[in-house]
Write an enzyme that holds these catalytic residues in place. Sequence first.
Site, PDB file in Angstrom:
ATOM      1  N   ALA A 230       0.842  -1.208   0.000  1.00 25.23           N
ATOM      2  CA  ALA A 230       0.000   0.000   0.000  1.00 25.23           C
ATOM      3  C   ALA A 230       0.871   1.250   0.000  1.00 25.23           C
ATOM      4  O   ALA A 230       1.146   1.820  -1.062  1.00 25.23           O
ATOM      5  CB  ALA A 230      -0.946  -0.029   1.194  1.00 25.23           C
ATOM      6  N   ARG A 231       1.319   1.679   1.168  1.00 31.54           N
ATOM      7  CA  ARG A 231       2.172   2.844   1.301  1.00 31.54           C
ATOM      8  C   ARG A 231       3.147   2.630   2.461  1.00 31.54           C
ATOM      9  O   ARG A 231       2.754   2.165   3.537  1.00 31.54           O
ATOM     10  CB  ARG A 231       1.346   4.115   1.556  1.00 31.54           C
ATOM     11  CG  ARG A 231       0.617   4.650   0.328  1.00 31.54           C
ATOM     12  CD  ARG A 231       1.584   5.219  -0.691  1.00 31.54           C
ATOM     13  NE  ARG A 231       0.933   5.869  -1.815  1.00 31.54           N
ATOM     14  CZ  ARG A 231       0.613   5.269  -2.960  1.00 31.54           C
ATOM     15  NH1 ARG A 231       0.880   3.976  -3.117  1.00 31.54           N
ATOM     16  NH2 ARG A 231       0.044   5.953  -3.939  1.00 31.54           N
ATOM     17  N   ASP A 255       6.704  -3.935  -0.681  1.00 31.61           N
ATOM     18  CA  ASP A 255       6.850  -3.296  -1.986  1.00 31.61           C
ATOM     19  C   ASP A 255       6.997  -1.787  -1.845  1.00 31.61           C
ATOM     20  O   ASP A 255       7.342  -1.111  -2.814  1.00 31.61           O
ATOM     21  CB  ASP A 255       5.626  -3.622  -2.860  1.00 31.61           C
ATOM     22  CG  ASP A 255       5.746  -3.070  -4.272  1.00 31.61           C
ATOM     23  OD1 ASP A 255       6.728  -3.419  -4.962  1.00 31.61           O
ATOM     24  OD2 ASP A 255       4.871  -2.299  -4.693  1.00 31.61           O
ATOM     25  N   GLU A 260      11.607   6.428  -0.533  1.00 33.61           N
ATOM     26  CA  GLU A 260      11.857   5.718  -1.784  1.00 33.61           C
ATOM     27  C   GLU A 260      12.657   6.606  -2.732  1.00 33.61           C
ATOM     28  O   GLU A 260      12.421   7.812  -2.793  1.00 33.61           O
ATOM     29  CB  GLU A 260      10.533   5.297  -2.420  1.00 33.61           C
ATOM     30  CG  GLU A 260       9.744   4.328  -1.554  1.00 33.61           C
ATOM     31  CD  GLU A 260       8.404   3.926  -2.147  1.00 33.61           C
ATOM     32  OE1 GLU A 260       8.034   4.489  -3.209  1.00 33.61           O
ATOM     33  OE2 GLU A 260       7.720   3.073  -1.557  1.00 33.61           O
ATOM     34  N   HIS A 279       8.465  -1.063  -5.327  1.00 33.71           N
ATOM     35  CA  HIS A 279       7.218  -0.331  -5.600  1.00 33.71           C
ATOM     36  C   HIS A 279       6.725  -0.603  -7.024  1.00 33.71           C
ATOM     37  O   HIS A 279       6.451   0.311  -7.808  1.00 33.71           O
ATOM     38  CB  HIS A 279       7.399   1.168  -5.387  1.00 33.71           C
ATOM     39  CG  HIS A 279       6.102   1.877  -5.095  1.00 33.71           C
ATOM     40  ND1 HIS A 279       6.007   2.964  -4.253  1.00 33.71           N
ATOM     41  CD2 HIS A 279       4.828   1.662  -5.540  1.00 33.71           C
ATOM     42  CE1 HIS A 279       4.761   3.381  -4.188  1.00 33.71           C
ATOM     43  NE2 HIS A 279       4.017   2.607  -4.966  1.00 33.71           N
TER      44      HIS A 279
END
Length: 317
Positions: A230-231, A255, A260, A279
């Site tokens: 998700a985040r 992910d 990032e 991601h």
Amino acid sequence: MKAVLPYDASPGAHRAIAALDPALVRTIVVAEADEAGLRRELAEADVLLHVLAPVTREIMAAAPRLKLVQKIGVGVDAIDRDAARARGIAVCNMPGTNTVAVAELTLSLMLATLRRVAALDAGLRGGRGWPASFAHLDAAGEMDGATVGLIGYGAVARRLRPALAALGARVIVHARTQPDDGVSAVPLDELLGTADVVSLHLPASGATRGLLDARRIASMKAGAILINTARGALVEEAALVAALESGRLAGAGLDVFAHEPLEPGHRLLGLSNVVLTPHVAWMTPGTWRRSLAIVTENCRRLTAGEPLLHRVDGDGP
């Protein structure tokens, strides 16, 4: 109409973008690190296609003709919507275009983390996996009989539930509203203390940032695994790393990250009980095809003065 995409797109994505009807939209792809190139192309841009790079007030100021910020995906937390509203710039997203891809990678991360796929692969490639000790497999798990807790119950979580049930898992959910399909809805603390697998499916907002803080991570069932497609902002990353290093949590499949791209030397990179992807849960050729169809349609509607698809207003996701 000119659209600009600041993204390090794959060759396949470049081909799909090049195939768009130029009578509706002419799309320029700019490398994410090329700030000068982005500002140059934005000077005459009508549409900004947003993937990951934040869309700030300053970015919008570089685009005097900008009429639309079109999110490739769902989450619009990296777009300054106040600045967009002040300029009369529409913000749209694409619910459903990446649901299949995200759900499938989420399931892949669950299974890969449970079965220690990353460690097995690295050991075998490094000459340590056959017939080296497989003691680390003593901590491996199975989906059959496991309790999977889904935090948030949108399109991705709803697609996952029947797949998880088919593998023999018991699925529980924590969501703002009572699910209408018979799945068990429980308080967050109960989910964290019960689930063998915890999977996050929430947007990043003021209410959800840091949701899994040190206290809540400590309250998770011993030996559980955490999955996050998700985040990264949903998780207090330092507390997660500490729980993984100590062995209190058996593993994680991630992910998304607090910052990032993930910097070299990050402690997560040294953990054999973690499966990491950069991601890309959303990114498949199918997602690009579905997404670019919406880009084309919204550019047509913008030209025709028609209502746009999936316009995001207020404080929604």
